[in-house]
Design an enzyme around this catalytic site. Structure first.
Site, short mmCIF file in Angstrom:
data_model
loop_
_atom_site.label_atom_id
_atom_site.label_comp_id
_atom_site.label_asym_id
_atom_site.label_seq_id
_atom_site.Cartn_x
_atom_site.Cartn_y
_atom_site.Cartn_z
N HIS A 154 1.40 2.05 -10.18
CA HIS A 154 0.35 2.46 -9.23
C HIS A 154 -0.95 1.76 -9.62
O HIS A 154 -1.33 1.79 -10.80
CB HIS A 154 0.09 3.96 -9.31
CG HIS A 154 1.21 4.84 -8.87
ND1 HIS A 154 1.23 5.46 -7.63
CD2 HIS A 154 2.33 5.26 -9.50
CE1 HIS A 154 2.32 6.21 -7.53
NE2 HIS A 154 3.02 6.11 -8.65
N ARG A 213 0.83 -1.21 0.00
CA ARG A 213 0.00 0.00 0.00
C ARG A 213 0.87 1.26 0.00
O ARG A 213 1.87 1.33 0.71
CB ARG A 213 -0.93 0.02 1.21
CG ARG A 213 -1.93 -1.12 1.16
CD ARG A 213 -3.08 -0.97 2.15
NE ARG A 213 -3.79 -2.24 2.21
CZ ARG A 213 -4.64 -2.68 1.27
NH1 ARG A 213 -4.92 -1.92 0.23
NH2 ARG A 213 -5.22 -3.87 1.38
N ASP A 214 0.44 2.23 -0.82
CA ASP A 214 1.13 3.52 -0.88
C ASP A 214 0.96 4.23 0.47
O ASP A 214 -0.13 4.23 1.06
CB ASP A 214 0.55 4.37 -2.01
CG ASP A 214 1.46 5.53 -2.38
OD1 ASP A 214 2.01 5.53 -3.50
OD2 ASP A 214 1.63 6.44 -1.54
N VAL A 248 10.26 8.26 -6.92
CA VAL A 248 11.09 7.13 -6.51
C VAL A 248 11.59 6.45 -7.77
O VAL A 248 10.79 6.02 -8.61
CB VAL A 248 10.31 6.14 -5.62
CG1 VAL A 248 11.21 4.98 -5.21
CG2 VAL A 248 9.74 6.83 -4.38
N ASN A 278 4.69 6.56 -13.71
CA ASN A 278 5.24 7.89 -13.99
C ASN A 278 6.70 7.73 -14.40
O ASN A 278 7.45 7.00 -13.75
CB ASN A 278 5.15 8.76 -12.74
CG ASN A 278 3.71 9.04 -12.32
OD1 ASN A 278 2.84 9.24 -13.18
ND2 ASN A 278 3.44 9.06 -11.03
N HIS A 314 7.68 1.40 -10.73
CA HIS A 314 6.53 0.93 -9.96
C HIS A 314 5.26 1.25 -10.71
O HIS A 314 5.16 2.27 -11.40
CB HIS A 314 6.51 1.57 -8.56
CG HIS A 314 6.71 3.05 -8.56
ND1 HIS A 314 7.96 3.63 -8.69
CD2 HIS A 314 5.83 4.07 -8.47
CE1 HIS A 314 7.84 4.94 -8.66
NE2 HIS A 314 6.56 5.24 -8.55
P1 5GP Z 1 5.93 8.24 -7.94
O1 5GP Z 1 5.63 9.65 -7.50
O2 5GP Z 1 7.43 8.00 -8.04
O3 5GP Z 1 5.20 7.80 -9.17
O4 5GP Z 1 5.38 7.30 -6.79
C1 5GP Z 1 6.06 7.06 -5.61
C2 5GP Z 1 5.03 6.69 -4.57
O5 5GP Z 1 5.69 6.10 -3.49
C3 5GP Z 1 4.24 7.88 -4.04
O6 5GP Z 1 2.86 7.70 -4.32
C4 5GP Z 1 4.55 7.87 -2.55
O7 5GP Z 1 3.43 8.18 -1.75
C5 5GP Z 1 5.02 6.45 -2.31
N1 5GP Z 1 5.98 6.32 -1.23
C6 5GP Z 1 7.07 7.11 -0.99
N2 5GP Z 1 7.74 6.66 0.07
C7 5GP Z 1 7.07 5.54 0.51
C8 5GP Z 1 7.30 4.64 1.61
O8 5GP Z 1 8.26 4.75 2.37
N3 5GP Z 1 6.40 3.64 1.76
C9 5GP Z 1 5.32 3.47 0.92
N4 5GP Z 1 4.50 2.45 1.16
N5 5GP Z 1 5.10 4.31 -0.12
C10 5GP Z 1 5.96 5.33 -0.31
#
Ligand code: 5GP
Ligand code: ZN
Length: 114
Positions: free
Chosen positions: A102, A29-30, A96, A87, A100
Site C-alpha cells: 500500500h 488505485r485502491d 487479498v 499487511n 501488495h
Molecule cells: P489488504 O487489506 O489485503 O492489505 O488490502 C487489500 C486492498 O485491496 C484493500 O485496501 C481493498 O480496498 C483493495 N481492493 C479489494 N478489492 C479491490 C478491487 O477489486 N480493486 C481495487 N482497485 N482494489 C481492491
C-alpha cells in the site's frame, strides 16, 4: 492462481485504474482509498503472503519498493511524505492473499496506526 482477485486484475479480467507498470509489477488505485493517494503495488508473480517470500523470490520486494518510489514521485507526494504498508495475514488486516504494497499519502499520517 485462478481464484485470486489480484491475478484477475493482472490478467485484465477485472478492471483497475492502473498508474504504473513495468516487467515486474503493476500499480493501481485502491478501490476503497484511505488517503488522497492510495495505490497498491503488486508483483506479476503470485505470492500469497510475506511469509511466502524466499531466497528465490526476495528480489521482487526491491522491485515493489522502487515502483512505490516512482509512484510517489508521479503523485507528487515524495517530499510531503507517504507510508508503505504490507499487511500479513488476517490479524494484520490482509484481505487479498497476493502480496501488495500500500502507498498512502496526500494527508498527515498518524502513528501508531490502528
Ligand atoms: P489488504 O487489506 O489485503 O492489505 O488490502 C487489500 C486492498 O485491496 C484493500 O485496501 C481493498 O480496498 C483493495 N481492493 C479489494 N478489492 C479491490 C478491487 O477489486 N480493486 C481495487 N482497485 N482494489 C481492491
Ligand atoms: Zn494472485
Amino acid at each position: 492462481m485462478s481464484d485470486c482477485l489480484f491475478c484477475k486484475i493482472l490478467d485484465g479480467e477485472i478492471p483497475c485504474d492502473r498508474v504504473y507498470e513495468n516487467e515486474h509489477v503493476i500499480a493501481f488505485r485502491d478501490v476503497n482509498p484511505q488517503a488522497p493517494t492510495h495505490v497498491l503495488v503488486i508483483p506479476h508473480q503470485h505470492i500469497s503472503t510475506v511469509n511466502d517470500l524466499t531466497e528465490e523470490n526476495k528480489n521482487i520486494v526491491g522491485e515493489m519498493m522502487l515502483a512505490a518510489q516512482a509512484v510517489a514521485k508521479q503523485e507528487g507526494i515524495e517530499e510531503t511524505g507517504y507510508r508503505l504498508i504490507m499487511n500479513c495475514n488476517e490479524g494484520a488486516g490482509q484481505t487479498v492473499f497476493h502480496i501488495h504494497l500500500h502507498i498512502l499519502g496526500g494527508r498527515i499520517m498518524r502513528w501508531p496506526p490502528g
